[in-house]
Enzyme design. Structure first.
Site, PDB file in Angstrom:
ATOM      1  CB  SER A   1      -0.911   0.009   1.219  1.00 42.96           C
ATOM      2  OG  SER A   1      -1.724  -1.136   1.234  1.00 42.96           O
TER       3      SER A   1
HETATM    4  N1  SAH Z   1      -0.659  -4.866   4.078  1.00 39.67           N
HETATM    5  C1  SAH Z   1       0.032  -4.822   2.815  1.00 39.67           C
HETATM    6  C2  SAH Z   1      -0.898  -4.683   1.660  1.00 39.67           C
HETATM    7  C3  SAH Z   1      -1.107  -5.971   0.977  1.00 39.67           C
HETATM    8  S1  SAH Z   1      -2.237  -5.913  -0.369  1.00 39.67           S
HETATM    9  C4  SAH Z   1       1.083  -3.735   2.864  1.00 39.67           C
HETATM   10  O1  SAH Z   1       1.758  -3.627   3.848  1.00 39.67           O
HETATM   11  O2  SAH Z   1       1.278  -3.021   1.920  1.00 39.67           O
HETATM   12  C5  SAH Z   1      -3.636  -6.736   0.319  1.00 39.67           C
HETATM   13  C6  SAH Z   1      -3.434  -8.180   0.679  1.00 39.67           C
HETATM   14  O3  SAH Z   1      -4.677  -8.662   1.155  1.00 39.67           O
HETATM   15  C7  SAH Z   1      -3.042  -9.092  -0.463  1.00 39.67           C
HETATM   16  O4  SAH Z   1      -1.838  -9.716  -0.172  1.00 39.67           O
HETATM   17  C8  SAH Z   1      -4.185 -10.102  -0.532  1.00 39.67           C
HETATM   18  O5  SAH Z   1      -3.770 -11.415  -0.855  1.00 39.67           O
HETATM   19  C9  SAH Z   1      -4.711 -10.034   0.875  1.00 39.67           C
HETATM   20  N2  SAH Z   1      -6.067 -10.533   1.066  1.00 39.67           N
HETATM   21  C10 SAH Z   1      -7.177 -10.369   0.295  1.00 39.67           C
HETATM   22  N3  SAH Z   1      -8.227 -11.019   0.822  1.00 39.67           N
HETATM   23  C11 SAH Z   1      -7.774 -11.597   1.983  1.00 39.67           C
HETATM   24  C12 SAH Z   1      -8.381 -12.414   2.968  1.00 39.67           C
HETATM   25  N4  SAH Z   1      -9.661 -12.793   2.918  1.00 39.67           N
HETATM   26  N5  SAH Z   1      -7.617 -12.827   4.010  1.00 39.67           N
HETATM   27  C13 SAH Z   1      -6.313 -12.483   4.116  1.00 39.67           C
HETATM   28  N6  SAH Z   1      -5.685 -11.724   3.197  1.00 39.67           N
HETATM   29  C14 SAH Z   1      -6.403 -11.282   2.141  1.00 39.67           C
END
Ligand code: SAH
Length: 295
Positions: free
Chosen positions: A145
């Site tokens: 993000s």
């Molecule tokens: N927190 C991260 C952002 C990751 S993007 C950062 O530090 O930048 C969002 C993430 O959410 C992705 O890796 C995706 O696989 C995950 N995601 C989506 N649906 C999810 C779910 N039901 N449970 C756990 N993770 C999920």
């Protein structure tokens, strides 16, 4: 995917709760800026420097593929590791200033953003852009993000309070989890894509953050064994906030989530009673989708 594991054969116990039916006993210590900075300095020579960060072109979430090599090129010889750490520290402070200029005021959150070495969470080929205020690809069609959004969501969730137990849905590469570990006593983070869960473990291992537990699973179900949480952050957007997460908020707890399909907005949900929640719609955002199940 990464050669980091073989370079850092450190115990995993500090960053994973894998295989546990109950969450491990919380460690009392919160990661300090000093610890993370020292660890980053020790390992900074593994990755290329974010040297051209201010000249980097704008980054969009398209045009990447999952085949990008993740192996870091050898560090240039003759450059002391500490010098790398100093350069990344300077560009990180500039990132923090930009985040503050965009309106984030919470000093603890800004300090955390200035502490966590974001360049260690992106592919080596993108580390020059690690401190640009943009989301970046992390593989598997997911993104790390944008720094402003990470800071803003944590600020809204924290609301100036001391956070005891926090849950993040969507670990991705582990960056936001590391930031959260600087502002809360205990942090739990769930990822549904196994290789990303593994990537986050590898990214976080050198930072040795004792108060962070990573889980592989469907975050829409929350983490009942560690609930209740006084803060929950979703890093992926659903059409609604999953009901299980509402139930796992403590009374007075705050959940921040992107909600919506084509247009998404940040939503703040506060649990005000056993069966009472209030909700507030905030700024427009753009997140990857929240999906059920695991892969
Ligand atoms: N927190 C991260 C952002 C990751 S993007 C950062 O530090 O930048 C969002 C993430 O959410 C992705 O890796 C995706 O696989 C995950 N995601 C989506 N649906 C999810 C779910 N039901 N449970 C756990 N993770 C999920």
């Amino acid at each position: 995917m990464s050669d980091k594991r073989s370079q850092f054969p450190l115990p995993l116990s500090s960053v994973t709760g894998k295989g546990d039916t109950r969450a491990p006993a919380p460690q009392p210590k919160v990661a300090t800026p000093q610890t993370a900075t020292q660890n980053a300095a020790q390992h900074a020579n593994r990755q290329p420097l974010p040297k051209a960060v201010f000249q980097a072109p704008p980054v969009h979430n398209t045009g990447y593929n999952d085949n990008t090599p993740r192996r870091a090129p050898p560090a240039p010889s003759g450059v002391p590791p500490r010098a790398h750490a100093l350069v990344s520290d300077a560009v990180r402070q500039a990132m923090v200033q930009r985040v503050a200029q965009q309106g984030v005021k919470d000093a603890l959150v800004l300090q955390a953003m200035g502490t966590v070495p974001r360049h260690l969470f992106v592919e080596p080929g993108l580390s020059a852009q690690a401190y640009v205020d943009a989301s970046l690809p992390i593989g598997h069609h997911q993104t790390i993000s944008q720094p402003y959004i990470v800071a803003r969501m944590i600020e809204v969730m924290r609301n100036g309070a001391q956070l005891q137990r926090v849950l993040e849905i969507g670990t991705g590469c582990g960056y936001q989890a590391a930031v959260l570990a600087c502002v809360a006593q205990e942090v739990y983070s769930i990822e549904r894509i196994k290789p990303l869960h593994e990537l986050a473990k590898a990214n976080l291992r050198p930072l040795r953050i004792p108060n962070l537990r990573l889980h592989y699973g469907d975050g829409m179900l929350g983490l009942p064994q560690a609930a209740p949480f006084d803060g929950i952050i979703l890093a992926a957007a659903g059409l609604e906030v999953p009901p299980a997460l509402l139930e796992q908020l403590s009374i007075g707890g705050r959940l921040v989530a992107p909600v919506g399909a084509k247009t998404q907005h940040l939503q703040l949900v506060v649990r005000t009673g056993k069966a009472e929640w209030t909700s507030e719609v905030m700024e427009a955002v753009h997140f990857v989708p929240l999906r059920p199940g695991t892969v």
